[in-house]
Enzyme design. Structure first.
Site, PDB file in Angstrom:
ATOM      1  N   ASP A   1       0.830  -1.204   0.000  1.00  0.00           N
ATOM      2  CA  ASP A   1       0.000   0.000   0.000  1.00  0.00           C
ATOM      3  C   ASP A   1       0.866   1.257   0.000  1.00  0.00           C
ATOM      4  OD1 ASP A   1       0.971  -0.337   2.579  1.00  0.00           O
ATOM      5  OD2 ASP A   1      -0.962  -0.558   3.525  1.00  0.00           O
TER       6      ASP A   1
ATOM      7  N   ASN B   1      -7.481  -1.962  14.106  1.00  0.00           N
ATOM      8  CA  ASN B   1      -8.893  -2.215  13.780  1.00  0.00           C
ATOM      9  C   ASN B   1      -9.058  -3.419  12.847  1.00  0.00           C
ATOM     10  OD1 ASN B   1      -7.937  -1.212  11.391  1.00  0.00           O
ATOM     11  ND2 ASN B   1      -9.285   0.568  11.297  1.00  0.00           N
TER      12      ASN B   1
ATOM     13  N   HIS C   1      -7.311  -3.971  10.068  1.00  0.00           N
ATOM     14  CA  HIS C   1      -7.054  -3.758   8.638  1.00  0.00           C
ATOM     15  C   HIS C   1      -5.785  -4.494   8.201  1.00  0.00           C
ATOM     16  CE1 HIS C   1      -4.714   0.161   9.662  1.00  0.00           C
ATOM     17  NE2 HIS C   1      -3.833  -0.594   9.065  1.00  0.00           N
TER      18      HIS C   1
ATOM     19  N   GLU D   1      -9.628  -1.182   5.094  1.00  0.00           N
ATOM     20  CA  GLU D   1     -10.250  -0.803   6.358  1.00  0.00           C
ATOM     21  C   GLU D   1     -11.528  -1.603   6.605  1.00  0.00           C
ATOM     22  OE1 GLU D   1      -8.677   0.897   8.356  1.00  0.00           O
ATOM     23  OE2 GLU D   1      -7.801   2.727   7.539  1.00  0.00           O
TER      24      GLU D   1
HETATM   25  C1  GLP Z   1      -0.421   0.737   8.469  1.00  0.00           C
HETATM   26  C2  GLP Z   1      -0.143  -0.111   7.219  1.00  0.00           C
HETATM   27  C3  GLP Z   1      -0.377  -1.577   7.465  1.00  0.00           C
HETATM   28  C4  GLP Z   1       0.279  -2.010   8.765  1.00  0.00           C
HETATM   29  C5  GLP Z   1      -0.333  -1.245   9.915  1.00  0.00           C
HETATM   30  C6  GLP Z   1       0.239  -1.621  11.262  1.00  0.00           C
HETATM   31  O1  GLP Z   1      -1.687   1.249   8.523  1.00  0.00           O
HETATM   32  N1  GLP Z   1      -0.931   0.315   6.102  1.00  0.00           N
HETATM   33  O2  GLP Z   1       0.109  -2.317   6.358  1.00  0.00           O
HETATM   34  O3  GLP Z   1       0.124  -3.389   8.948  1.00  0.00           O
HETATM   35  O4  GLP Z   1      -0.107   0.139   9.702  1.00  0.00           O
HETATM   36  O5  GLP Z   1       1.454  -0.987  11.467  1.00  0.00           O
HETATM   37  P1  GLP Z   1       2.419  -1.282  12.676  1.00  0.00           P
HETATM   38  O6  GLP Z   1       3.173  -2.499  12.324  1.00  0.00           O
HETATM   39  O7  GLP Z   1       3.307  -0.064  12.749  1.00  0.00           O
HETATM   40  O8  GLP Z   1       1.575  -1.442  13.874  1.00  0.00           O
END
Ligand code: GLP
Length: 241
Positions: free
Chosen positions: A67, A136, A138, A143
């Protein structure tokens, strides 16, 4: 769904890197799907170490990212293009032409989404998709919603995601409101999926993903029906399952 709980974050990182290394050793032409976020940083660090020690090579491998924020230049420090280069790609030996990162500054975001899907198909599909998970539930930037989005698409970010990701920006107002994300179908088409999660802030999302109903309200719950998914957790993230 294979769930493995490790002693700590460091062990999760070693296990994630080991799964990717095993894939590369078996097939040097592996097509990887790469996430951002703080969770995969340890996995990337360990993969770089293995590359430097001559254990693995990315010379024939390809990479796609999961993404990207819309509106951030690939050189912006918070863009996912920048993150992946800084934390991983620049330190190993991918060939530039084998790295295709979705572009959040594309003139026409919808066309970029279509082109991205085509490029993944042309590469033969993703062999191993690494994932983190949002608080959440995702995955990528898929989302919680009323349905599962199939292909790469433009997303309006959820308030919780904007709040969670504001820690990387000067303030919440600077967090982009939109992103491009691989769809749930894109992710589910990967041959193997490895999802890593650590810390208590992920415990509820992990519970919903593993034990809840398959429901687009928790996008990660769809992974229950993927034939080859490995979940790597620390005890805090595994606390509710
Ligand atoms: C972002 C990314 C996700 C990721 C999530 C959790 O929103 N788009 O791909 O998994 O954050 O991130 P973290 O590993 O920093 O908790």
């Amino acid at each position: 769904m294979t769930i493995q709980v490790f002693e700590n974050e460091e062990q999760v990182a070693l296990a994630g890197a080991a799964l990717i290394a095993a894939e590369l050793l078996q097939d040097p032409y592996t097509v990887l799907g790469l996430p951002t976020g703080s969770t995969p940083i340890g996995i990337y660090r360990e993969l770089i170490r293995m590359f430097e020690n001559g254990v693995i090579s990315f010379a024939e491998a390809s990479a796609f990212n999961l993404d990207e924020y819309i509106g951030l230049d690939p050189d912006h420090e918070q863009s996912y293009n920048y993150f992946l280069h800084e934390n991983f790609i620049n330190h190993v030996n991918f060939r530039a032409e084998n790295v295709r990162l979705v572009q959040g500054l594309a003139v026409n975001a919808n066309e970029e989404c279509e082109q991205y899907e085509q490029d993944i198909t042309d590469a033969g599909g993703i062999d191993l998709q690494l994932l983190g998970i949002g608080r959440n539930g995702h995955i990528g930037f898929n989302e919680p919603a009323a349905w599962f989005e199939k292909t790469t698409h433009v997303v309006d970010l959820a308030a919780d995601t904007i709040a969670a990701n504001s820690r990387f920006f000067a303030n919440e107002d600077e967090v982009p409101r939109q992103a491009i994300s691989m769809g749930i179908g894109t992710i589910m088409d990967a041959e193997k999926i490895v999802l890593a999660a650590t810390g208590s802030s992920k415990a509820e999302a992990i519970r919903a993903m593993c034990k809840g109903r398959i429901d687009p309200a928790c996008p990660a719950s769809i992974l229950q029906i993927h034939p080859n998914v490995t979940i790597l957790l620390d005890p805090a993230a595994a606390a509710l399952i």
